[in-house]
Design a protein around this motif. Sequence first.
Motif, short mmCIF file in Angstrom:
data_model
loop_
_atom_site.label_atom_id
_atom_site.label_comp_id
_atom_site.label_asym_id
_atom_site.label_seq_id
_atom_site.Cartn_x
_atom_site.Cartn_y
_atom_site.Cartn_z
N GLY A 163 0.82 -1.20 0.00
CA GLY A 163 0.00 0.00 0.00
C GLY A 163 0.85 1.25 0.00
N VAL A 164 0.23 2.36 -0.39
CA VAL A 164 0.91 3.65 -0.27
C VAL A 164 1.02 4.01 1.20
CG1 VAL A 164 0.80 6.10 -0.83
CG2 VAL A 164 0.16 4.40 -2.54
N PRO A 207 -8.02 -5.17 -4.70
CA PRO A 207 -7.79 -3.74 -4.44
C PRO A 207 -8.67 -3.21 -3.31
CG PRO A 207 -9.30 -3.99 -6.28
CD PRO A 207 -9.00 -5.38 -5.78
N HIS A 208 -8.15 -2.21 -2.62
CA HIS A 208 -8.92 -1.51 -1.59
C HIS A 208 -8.66 -0.02 -1.69
CE1 HIS A 208 -10.71 -0.27 2.16
NE2 HIS A 208 -9.56 0.27 2.54
N MET A 251 -7.26 6.22 -8.89
CA MET A 251 -6.46 5.11 -9.39
C MET A 251 -5.48 4.65 -8.33
SD MET A 251 -3.59 5.05 -12.42
CE MET A 251 -2.36 5.64 -11.24
N ILE A 252 -5.17 3.35 -8.33
CA ILE A 252 -4.02 2.83 -7.61
C ILE A 252 -3.20 2.00 -8.59
CG2 ILE A 252 -4.91 2.85 -5.26
CD1 ILE A 252 -5.75 -0.01 -5.55
N GLY A 289 -4.68 3.33 -0.73
CA GLY A 289 -4.52 2.61 -1.98
C GLY A 289 -3.75 1.35 -1.69
N ASN A 290 -4.43 0.21 -1.65
CA ASN A 290 -3.83 -1.04 -1.20
C ASN A 290 -4.16 -2.19 -2.15
OD1 ASN A 290 -4.76 0.67 1.20
ND2 ASN A 290 -3.24 -0.62 2.17
N TYR A 291 -3.30 -3.19 -2.13
CA TYR A 291 -3.59 -4.46 -2.78
C TYR A 291 -3.29 -5.60 -1.80
CZ TYR A 291 -3.41 -2.24 -7.45
OH TYR A 291 -3.62 -1.47 -8.56
N LEU A 292 -4.12 -6.62 -1.83
CA LEU A 292 -3.76 -7.92 -1.30
C LEU A 292 -3.32 -8.74 -2.50
CD1 LEU A 292 -6.32 -9.30 1.34
CD2 LEU A 292 -3.94 -8.69 1.67
#
Length: 334
Positions: A190-191, A237-238, A245-246, A313-316
């Motif tokens: 994540g950022v 995405p979260h 955008m992420i 702005g996150n991803y698993l």
Amino acid sequence: MRRSLTLFFSLFFMISSAYADGGHEHHAIPTLKKQVGSKITYGENTAVLTFGPIDLPTGHGEGDMGDSMPRFNFQLPEDKYLIGFKSALSTVDGKELPRNYLHHILMINNTKPSVSCPGEPLFFGGAGLEMSETQFPDGYGVQLSATDKLMTVVAFYHGAPPTKDVIATFTMYFAPKAKPVKAMDIYQVGVNIVCFTKFGDRPADQTDEGIEIRQGVQVHTAPLKFRMDGCVKYAYPHGHDELLMIALENKTKKQTLLRTVPDVERDGTLREFLPHQVYKDGKGFPITKEDDYEMVMVHHHPLQKAELQHGMGNYLLYMTPGACSEQGNTAAAY
């Protein structure tokens, strides 16, 4: 209701790190209006967690880190491979409710350690207000053992309007016993800082709710080094309201690997991530410990809104360990 629905990935670490030993007494768990409970119902290849009924609002205070529902601990009756999941929110009589009534559903494995956050338990799935339905590429899954101590934490948005008898469900889909499945690791990026142990290093404009988003277009980036080599097959995405955008980029190879744009209302309120914007590919794309990466998120906060927004702005990332088995897939993955 259009304020950022806070936390999700960063809140997970504050809760799970404290709960992992089972001896934590949270100082701010709200007093509920009536007794509520959680239960799990097993099908042949499913498990459905049901939370509630509960009356909203639950008494969350501004910035309260407590969970609305009692945390629910459980173990599976046998070893399983998780191949997908989905969340739903409704009243007891079946009336569907807006997604942003949900604060978060977090699925935690207190037995397995996190790869991305050493010393912390594994966050293996869940949902924020995006409530994206997840189905991993065919033949891949997350291994869950019958001996794993699993836990779920659920909270509803404290700003939700008064609503009686609210039910949240989280459905897990498992692979049939005879189906061969390759196990995936889960990696959080994540950022905003996503590891609880690093929360003390956060800059002044970052809180548990996310990064401060001021008026106009705001671009935030954060460098990233992976702790493992892997092949990403799925990216959950979260984000929060006003996200444009992420992205995940390999700076060493100058490649944009993920570029995810949410579906939003005219004013920027986040609706969901449409299926074609959620990365899913059995071939996958590689990540390595050697390369340098960067997370990117872009927001737009309307000029007439003086109140700050808080963004994430996150991803698993669900990935198999080691190199991708199929070559020639190192170009942009979005």
